[in-house]
Design a protein around this motif. Sequence first.
Motif, short mmCIF file in Angstrom:
data_model
loop_
_atom_site.label_atom_id
_atom_site.label_comp_id
_atom_site.label_asym_id
_atom_site.label_seq_id
_atom_site.Cartn_x
_atom_site.Cartn_y
_atom_site.Cartn_z
N LYS A 2 -22.53 22.87 -10.28
CA LYS A 2 -22.39 21.42 -10.19
C LYS A 2 -21.57 21.08 -8.96
O LYS A 2 -20.50 21.63 -8.74
N ASP A 3 -22.10 20.16 -8.15
CA ASP A 3 -21.36 19.67 -6.98
C ASP A 3 -20.75 18.31 -7.32
O ASP A 3 -21.39 17.48 -7.93
N LYS A 4 -19.51 18.15 -6.87
CA LYS A 4 -18.87 16.85 -7.06
C LYS A 4 -19.05 16.04 -5.77
O LYS A 4 -18.83 16.55 -4.69
N GLU A 5 -19.43 14.80 -5.96
CA GLU A 5 -19.59 13.90 -4.82
C GLU A 5 -18.87 12.60 -5.13
O GLU A 5 -18.67 12.24 -6.28
N SER A 6 -18.47 11.92 -4.08
CA SER A 6 -17.76 10.65 -4.24
C SER A 6 -18.38 9.60 -3.35
O SER A 6 -18.91 9.91 -2.29
N ILE A 7 -18.26 8.39 -3.80
CA ILE A 7 -18.68 7.24 -3.02
C ILE A 7 -17.60 6.17 -3.18
O ILE A 7 -17.07 5.97 -4.25
N ILE A 104 -15.92 6.30 -6.75
CA ILE A 104 -16.61 6.86 -7.91
C ILE A 104 -16.92 8.32 -7.59
O ILE A 104 -17.54 8.63 -6.57
N THR A 105 -16.42 9.18 -8.45
CA THR A 105 -16.69 10.61 -8.29
C THR A 105 -17.65 11.03 -9.42
O THR A 105 -17.43 10.70 -10.57
N TYR A 106 -18.69 11.76 -9.04
CA TYR A 106 -19.66 12.18 -10.03
C TYR A 106 -20.09 13.61 -9.72
O TYR A 106 -19.88 14.13 -8.63
N GLU A 107 -20.63 14.21 -10.77
CA GLU A 107 -21.13 15.59 -10.61
C GLU A 107 -22.63 15.54 -10.38
O GLU A 107 -23.35 14.85 -11.09
#
Length: 112
Positions: A2-7, A104-107
């Motif tokens: 799982k990669d964590k990404e943020s916007i 917002i950080t999401y996987e």
Amino acid sequence: MKDKESITITEKIVASENFMHKKQILRKYTEEIFKIDKAFFNLMDDIIVNEDQKGEIVEAMKEETKKLTTYNRNLLDHIDKRVNKIVQGLDEQVDEIKSQRMTITYENTPSA
């Protein structure tokens, strides 16, 4: 894996409100000051001019009254202009506060 990404975004959380109507409330006070000044200077004029008073002191009082009238009118005009700028600045500051930056950080789950 799982990669964590943020916007990060800026979102308006409360609707905008215009405060320009506050100018009229503040302007009402400067108009009242103007009326009182005018009444005072008219009274001075009636006492000095209409009573046919003569002499150096009377002339000096008339001249000083004219200067004060002009000064007070200019001061009230300046106050009205400052009120416009202050209310506009308030309007802009309040509008800025109504926006919020959010991250917002999401996987990110890869598809199989």
